[in-house]
Design an enzyme around this catalytic site. Structure first.
Site, PDB file in Angstrom:
ATOM      1  N   ASP A 135      27.923  34.601  40.419  1.00 37.47           N
ATOM      2  CA  ASP A 135      28.863  35.517  41.246  1.00 37.47           C
ATOM      3  C   ASP A 135      29.967  35.555  40.783  1.00 37.47           C
ATOM      4  O   ASP A 135      30.584  34.485  40.539  1.00 37.47           O
ATOM      5  CB  ASP A 135      28.664  34.977  42.730  1.00 37.47           C
ATOM      6  N   HIS A 136      30.478  36.452  40.076  1.00 31.08           N
ATOM      7  CA  HIS A 136      31.620  36.520  39.190  1.00 31.08           C
ATOM      8  C   HIS A 136      32.865  36.277  39.836  1.00 31.08           C
ATOM      9  O   HIS A 136      33.881  35.899  39.322  1.00 31.08           O
ATOM     10  CB  HIS A 136      31.716  37.922  38.339  1.00 31.08           C
ATOM     11  N   TYR A 137      32.905  36.430  41.283  1.00 34.49           N
ATOM     12  CA  TYR A 137      34.014  35.818  41.825  1.00 34.49           C
ATOM     13  C   TYR A 137      34.444  34.416  41.635  1.00 34.49           C
ATOM     14  O   TYR A 137      35.486  33.960  41.548  1.00 34.49           O
ATOM     15  CB  TYR A 137      34.048  36.406  43.368  1.00 34.49           C
ATOM     16  N   HIS A 198      30.603  37.895  47.423  1.00 33.82           N
ATOM     17  CA  HIS A 198      31.953  37.565  46.703  1.00 33.82           C
ATOM     18  C   HIS A 198      33.005  36.991  47.872  1.00 33.82           C
ATOM     19  O   HIS A 198      33.438  36.007  47.318  1.00 33.82           O
ATOM     20  CB  HIS A 198      32.745  39.066  46.506  1.00 33.82           C
ATOM     21  N   LYS A 290      35.127  50.913  50.406  1.00 33.03           N
ATOM     22  CA  LYS A 290      35.329  52.011  49.151  1.00 33.03           C
ATOM     23  C   LYS A 290      36.120  52.988  49.487  1.00 33.03           C
ATOM     24  O   LYS A 290      36.387  53.263  50.529  1.00 33.03           O
ATOM     25  CB  LYS A 290      33.800  52.399  48.769  1.00 33.03           C
ATOM     26  N   LYS A 296      42.460  46.224  45.509  1.00 33.73           N
ATOM     27  CA  LYS A 296      43.125  45.106  45.284  1.00 33.73           C
ATOM     28  C   LYS A 296      42.169  43.999  46.153  1.00 33.73           C
ATOM     29  O   LYS A 296      41.311  44.541  47.160  1.00 33.73           O
ATOM     30  CB  LYS A 296      44.423  44.787  45.814  1.00 33.73           C
ATOM     31  N   TYR A 330      52.043  34.070  46.693  1.00 34.78           N
ATOM     32  CA  TYR A 330      53.238  34.039  47.277  1.00 34.78           C
ATOM     33  C   TYR A 330      53.268  33.733  48.744  1.00 34.78           C
ATOM     34  O   TYR A 330      52.369  33.767  49.382  1.00 34.78           O
ATOM     35  CB  TYR A 330      53.970  35.449  46.962  1.00 34.78           C
ATOM     36  N   LEU A 351      54.985  33.317  43.066  1.00 34.62           N
ATOM     37  CA  LEU A 351      54.669  32.845  41.953  1.00 34.62           C
ATOM     38  C   LEU A 351      53.448  33.810  41.239  1.00 34.62           C
ATOM     39  O   LEU A 351      52.290  34.031  41.543  1.00 34.62           O
ATOM     40  CB  LEU A 351      53.742  31.586  41.821  1.00 34.62           C
TER      41      LEU A 351
END
Length: 439
Positions: A135-137, A198, A290, A296, A330, A351
């Site tokens: 799971d690429h997250y 995800h 979607k 984001k 932040y 940051l």
């Protein structure tokens, strides 16, 4: 494909660097990469293809020094052929003198039952230790940072509980529609595509208890423990939407690959609760959609109101972790307005990685995870019992959305490029979220 076609296609999406002097080096590296990449064609369900692959692998391995022949198989395939190919690989291509590992891409089934069927079929061929469910997250820098941020900072860890936190939002927004992938998307929908994997993974890392160590099993034990405390999502805690055409952009049902009159949601907001002493009663609002106004992914932790009395309508503190794009953490806080008057104003401790770590290249999620699989580190991969628990949380509402348990709900329409269904703000407010511009 012939070898030339394959080599052309395999690098067609690799972007060249911006700096001119790096381009020549980049091209040289691409050539080296193409030289060690080869292509063998074959049917998924016939031994002959796997045997052709085996003789080709042996040709490559004959050039190795030493006896160890390690193999990693990466299955970026339609889920319908996962088990067929896993069987074919085990039967024909399993290395007798080295390590064998198999990497599987989501979706891992469509609900609890189909997931269990698939896992059982895979387990007959490959052990849990050899299996890496990707799971690429879990490979994203900010998700990996959650453990250090939480447990390496006393002030964060001590405020992560029901006494301090009002609500948490985990948001995934895409500014594009299905763009011709509607047929695939319609079969799975936004909840299976994004939330069940995800966003739930991000939630489990965010909310788990402190692990005994950073070892793979200790981390995954804690993730499973927190997910087991999440009851199945209720219908009343769900808001569904489907985008319609706007400003010259086509609607979901205008995509030729989408079945006519489909009720498949392209936007979903779901609310989860964790029934344990730390998080009891705190709503976790997951939103994914979607064709929205921006792209984001972020986690927004909103703290409770400051005690009244000396302040009136003072904004709440928020800790925002932006996973993508441009990674950042932040903290929204209140400070005195500079000058003679004593008035509070909201500001933030910021940051932003691009500014703070300007010389550091953040690796791609897949880059980090494939390296982990080579090393045999399971920390950022999904364990079988974790997957089972995740499906238990989502299967009842998925069956409801598909009309398997009563009448299927109709998603609300929202225009392409908007923030989602019109009542999304009311939905979030119902669970205690206060927009920071109020008051």
């Amino acid at each position: 494909m012939n070898p030339e076609e394959f080599h052309e296609r395999e690098v067609s999406y690799i972007k060249p660097p911006k700096e001119e002097q790096e381009v020549a080096d980049h091209d040289k590296k691409l050539e080296e990469f193409q030289k060690i990449s080869t292509y063998v064609a074959g049917a998924y369900d016939e031994d002959s293809g796997f045997q052709a692959l085996e003789s080709h692998l042996k040709e490559i391995e004959d050039g190795y020094e030493g006896d160890e022949k390690n193999r990693v198989f990466y299955m970026a395939l339609p889920p319908s052929v996962f088990t067929t190919v896993a069987k074919g690989l085990k039967k024909n291509n399993y290395s007798a003198s080295g390590v064998n590992r198999i990497i599987i891409e989501k979706p891992f089934g469509k609900d609890l039952e189909s997931c269990r069927e698939m896992m059982q079929a895979l387990k007959k061929e490959w052990t849990e230790d050899e299996t890496f469910r990707i799971d690429h997250y879990l490979g994203k820098e900010m998700v990996k940072n959650l453990l250090v941020m939480r447990f390496g900072n006393v002030f964060f860890d001590s405020s992560f509980n029901k006494n301090s936190i009002s609500n948490v939002q985990i948001t995934f927004k895409e500014d594009i529609g299905t763009e011709g992938r509607g047929g695939y998307f319609d079969e799975f929908g936004i909840i299976r595509d994004i939330q069940q994997n995800h966003l739930l993974q991000a939630l489990s890392v965010l909310t788990m208890e402190r692990p005994v160590s950073f070892s793979a099993e200790d981390i995954r034990d804690e993730k499973v423990k927190v997910l087991r405390a999440v009851p199945p999502i209720k219908k009343e805690d769900v808001l569904l939407g489907q985008y319609v055409g706007a400003d010259g952009k086509p609607g979901y049902l205008e995509d030729d690959t989408v079945p006519k009159g489909s009720n498949c949601p392209t936007f979903a907001a779901t609310v989860l609760y964790i029934n344990n002493p730390r998080w009891e009663g705190v709503p976790f609002i997951m939103k994914a959609g979607k064709a929205l106004n921006e792209a984001k992914v972020e986690i927004r932790i909103q703290y409770k109101d400051v005690t009244g009395g000396i302040f009136e309508n003072i904004p709440r503190n928020e800790l925002v972790i932006r996973i993508q794009p441009s990674e950042a953490i932040y903290l929204k806080m209140n400070t005195k307005t500079p000058g003679l008057a004593t008035r509070a104003m909201p500001t933030e401790l910021d940051l932003t990685y691009k500014r703070r770590f300007s010389d550091t290249a953040i690796p791609e999620a897949y880059e980090a995870l494939i390296l982990d699989a080579f090393k045999g580190d399971h920390s950022n991969f999904v364990r079988d019992d974790e997957l089972d628990t995740a499906w238990k949380i989502f299967t009842p509402i998925l069956h409801w959305i598909e009309g398997k348990s009563g009448e299927a709900p109709k998603p609300e329409s929202y225009p392409y490029g908007s923030r989602g269904p019109a009542n999304i703000d009311d939905f979030a407010e119902k669970y205690g979220f206060k927009r920071s511009n109020q008051g």
